[in-house]
Design an enzyme around this catalytic site. Structure first.
Site, PDB file in Angstrom:
ATOM      1  N   ARG A 173       0.847  -1.193   0.000  1.00  8.77           N
ATOM      2  CA  ARG A 173       0.000   0.000   0.000  1.00  8.77           C
ATOM      3  C   ARG A 173       0.883   1.245   0.000  1.00  8.77           C
ATOM      4  O   ARG A 173       1.478   1.594   1.022  1.00  8.77           O
ATOM      5  CB  ARG A 173      -0.935   0.022   1.212  1.00  8.77           C
ATOM      6  CG  ARG A 173      -1.767   1.303   1.267  1.00  8.77           C
ATOM      7  CD  ARG A 173      -2.981   1.211   2.172  1.00  8.77           C
ATOM      8  NE  ARG A 173      -2.655   1.112   3.591  1.00  8.77           N
ATOM      9  CZ  ARG A 173      -3.563   1.221   4.572  1.00  8.77           C
ATOM     10  NH1 ARG A 173      -4.828   1.427   4.267  1.00  8.77           N
ATOM     11  NH2 ARG A 173      -3.196   1.099   5.824  1.00  8.77           N
ATOM     12  N   ASP A 457      -4.028   3.587  14.036  1.00 13.78           N
ATOM     13  CA  ASP A 457      -3.212   4.132  12.952  1.00 13.78           C
ATOM     14  C   ASP A 457      -3.728   5.516  12.604  1.00 13.78           C
ATOM     15  O   ASP A 457      -4.547   6.085  13.335  1.00 13.78           O
ATOM     16  CB  ASP A 457      -3.179   3.192  11.748  1.00 13.78           C
ATOM     17  CG  ASP A 457      -4.537   3.032  11.072  1.00 13.78           C
ATOM     18  OD1 ASP A 457      -5.501   3.749  11.430  1.00 13.78           O
ATOM     19  OD2 ASP A 457      -4.648   2.188  10.167  1.00 13.78           O
TER      20      ASP A 457
END
Length: 543
Positions: A173, A457
């Site tokens: 990613r 996150d």
């Protein structure tokens, strides 16, 4: 024109970051020329699309709800088109583990028993220069099976298996379109962070991956429109052409994690047709996007405490069910959301209750038609695997389940006000605690922080600060009838800050300042990571 001929016509990339061990293995002249070629080809369109984002946000702020694009109705109504067949290693994705590309995580993820690993250079990774370079080194080392790690306690970590096909399929990613890489510049202009992450990994590893029976696979984050998917597709076409790799070798799964992208799921699949691997329900960023886009639109769009916004909320159910329908209608994989729980081996009661919640969440996803799901910790792999095994059996996926019972429905996607729950003082305090602790961790280079048994996150930190901003701006009230005001939140910030355990070298003072700016300022920063990135570079990662 060959890549070498093209490279002669462009200027070299200027590297301004501090020296990182072995960076010359990543930043070779040929790799930098490749990045420069991508930059020159797409820098203008990237900036144009970022401006289009802002224009759309302005329209939404002025009262225009997003909807299904009228100009693409023929794409949605055409039943004939499909995405490319599933690529090697992507046929069975029933459990994917996620995490940053530090050396220990790389080994643990590849030894986890999951079907795939989302090697994350985005929300769970601080984009410090050392992290950017080391992520590339760790992935290349892993693909060569030349990676190991020894902890401070003397424990050694090595890869299991004999070959790449014995391990989870790697899906990288890269950063989103909005993030720049300030340490790589062409003619003084920073390269797009996503192009850097994609370009370096693809340049150094694509041919090796193909030779070993896999391919260069990616997760694309933060897309807000099908035009942004078209840009990525054009990047893939050029990258494959420059390296002489057959078109369609790259495959990408798009995270549907913005409210605007939810109205363009089939269009996004269409734009990436020969490169598409499916869609993912990026639940946390999706909630953040809802808050961000409707932050000053009144009570209709005000959500309760973060922990009360579950996947059973009507607008979240609509989003996930429509995602499965869109994917399976077009022959693509539908991947479910993150289980962020971090097992606590010292508290059996807490652990058991959390595992039950994880099992229920994954059961819902599997029964809804998802082909796989995400977990954040190796201990959750067996739980999620068992659930999907029960539903899938010997089948690698359930793409044949078309979900014809679901119809695209704008009203249900925007049914935010039906979310049950309330705003509480405890919820406000939790947002403050998570926000400050996460930003502090991020500033020290760790973008995946375990806080209160959850893996936080950037997405969850964005929810935390955005909710507070929205509650203050909309004069929201708690379940006890108290108005959420700037002065009261400022007092709660002071209270929570005083509870923190300080240590030498901590960045809590900086984190508090960034949190206050992003959660309580008059203006709303689009991404807290943009503010944090600038501050981090100025104070901890100087050019």
């Amino acid at each position: 024109m060959t890549m070498l001929d093209a490279a002669r016509s462009i200027r070299d990339v200027t590297v301004t970051g501090p020296a990182v061990a072995r960076q010359d293995e990543v930043l070779t002249p040929e790799a930098l020329e490749f990045l420069a070629e991508l930059h020159h080809a797409f820098v203008g369109r990237r900036q144009e699309l970022l401006q289009l984002r802002q224009q759309r946000r302005t329209r939404i702020a002025n009262g225009a709800d997003p909807g299904f694009p009228t100009e693409t109705v023929t794409i949605r109504e055409d039943d004939s088109w499909r995405v490319a067949p599933l690529a090697p290693g992507l046929e069975d994705r029933r459990v994917e583990i996620t995490g940053p590309c530090d050396r220990k995580m790389t080994i643990n993820a590849l030894n986890s028993g999951a079907k795939c690993w989302l090697a994350d250079m985005e929300d769970s990774s601080t984009p410090s220069w050392s992290n950017v370079v080391n992520a590339q080194l760790n992935l290349s080392d892993a693909l060569r099976r030349q990676i190991d790690f020894t902890s401070e306690q003397g424990k050694t970590y090595r890869l299991n298996g004999e070959s790449l096909t014995d391990l989870p399929t790697i899906i990288v990613r890269p950063r989103g379109w909005h993030l720049a890489e300030r340490h790589l510049r062409v003619d003084g202009v920073p390269l797009g962070g996503g192009l850097v992450d994609f370009g370096l990994y693809f340049f150094h590893n694509a041919k090796r991956l193909i030779e070993q029976g896999r391919g260069p696979y990616f997760y694309l984050p933060k897309l807000e429109s099908y035009l942004e998917a078209r840009l990525w597709n054009d990047v893939f076409v050029l990258a494959q052409r420059l390296l002489g790799i057959p078109q369609g070798t790259i495959r990408a799964t798009v995270l549907i994690e913005t409210i605007t992208a939810a109205f363009e799921m089939e269009e996004i699949l269409y734009e990436l047709r020969e490169h598409s691997a499916g869609l993912n329900a990026g639940r946390w960023d999706y909630i953040f996007s809802v808050i961000k886009n409707f932050r000053d639109r009144g009570a209709r769009f005000v959500l309760p405490d973060r922990d009360q916004v579950t996947m059973t909320a009507p607008f979240m159910r609509a989003y996930t069910e429509q995602l499965v329908r869109a994917c399976h209608r077009r022959g693509a994989s539908a991947i479910g959301g993150m289980a962020a729980f971090i097992p606590n081996r010292r508290d059996a009661e807490v652990n058991a209750a959390a595992m039950d919640k994880v099992r229920a969440d994954k059961t819902r996803e599997a029964n809804d038609g998802f082909d796989g799901t995400w977990v954040a910790h190796p201990d959750l792999v067996p739980v999620a695997m068992e659930v999907f095994d029960e539903v899938l059996g010997d089948k690698p996926n359930q793409i044949d389940r078309k979900r014809d019972d679901v119809s695209p429905d704008a009203e249900s996607l925007l049914n935010i006000s039906a979310t049950p729950g309330a705003i509480t003082e405890a919820g406000i305090r939790a947002n403050i605690e998570v926000g400050i602790q996460y930003i502090e961790s991020w500033l020290r280079g760790n973008g995946a922080a375990a806080i209160n048994n959850l893996m936080e996150d950037a997405a969850t930190a964005e929810i935390s600060r955005s909710q507070i901003w929205q509650w203050i701006r909309n004069a929201s009230h708690t379940d006890q009838g108290r108005a959420v005001t700037h002065d009261w939140v400022e007092q709660l910030v002071a209270d929570e800050f005083a509870k923190l355990t300080r240590f030498d070298g901590d960045r809590f003072d900086d984190a508090r300042a960034i949190f206050a700016e992003c959660a309580m300022g008059e203006e709303y920063p689009t991404f807290l990571t943009l503010s944090a990135y600038s501050r981090y570079l100025c104070e901890g990662d100087r050019d």
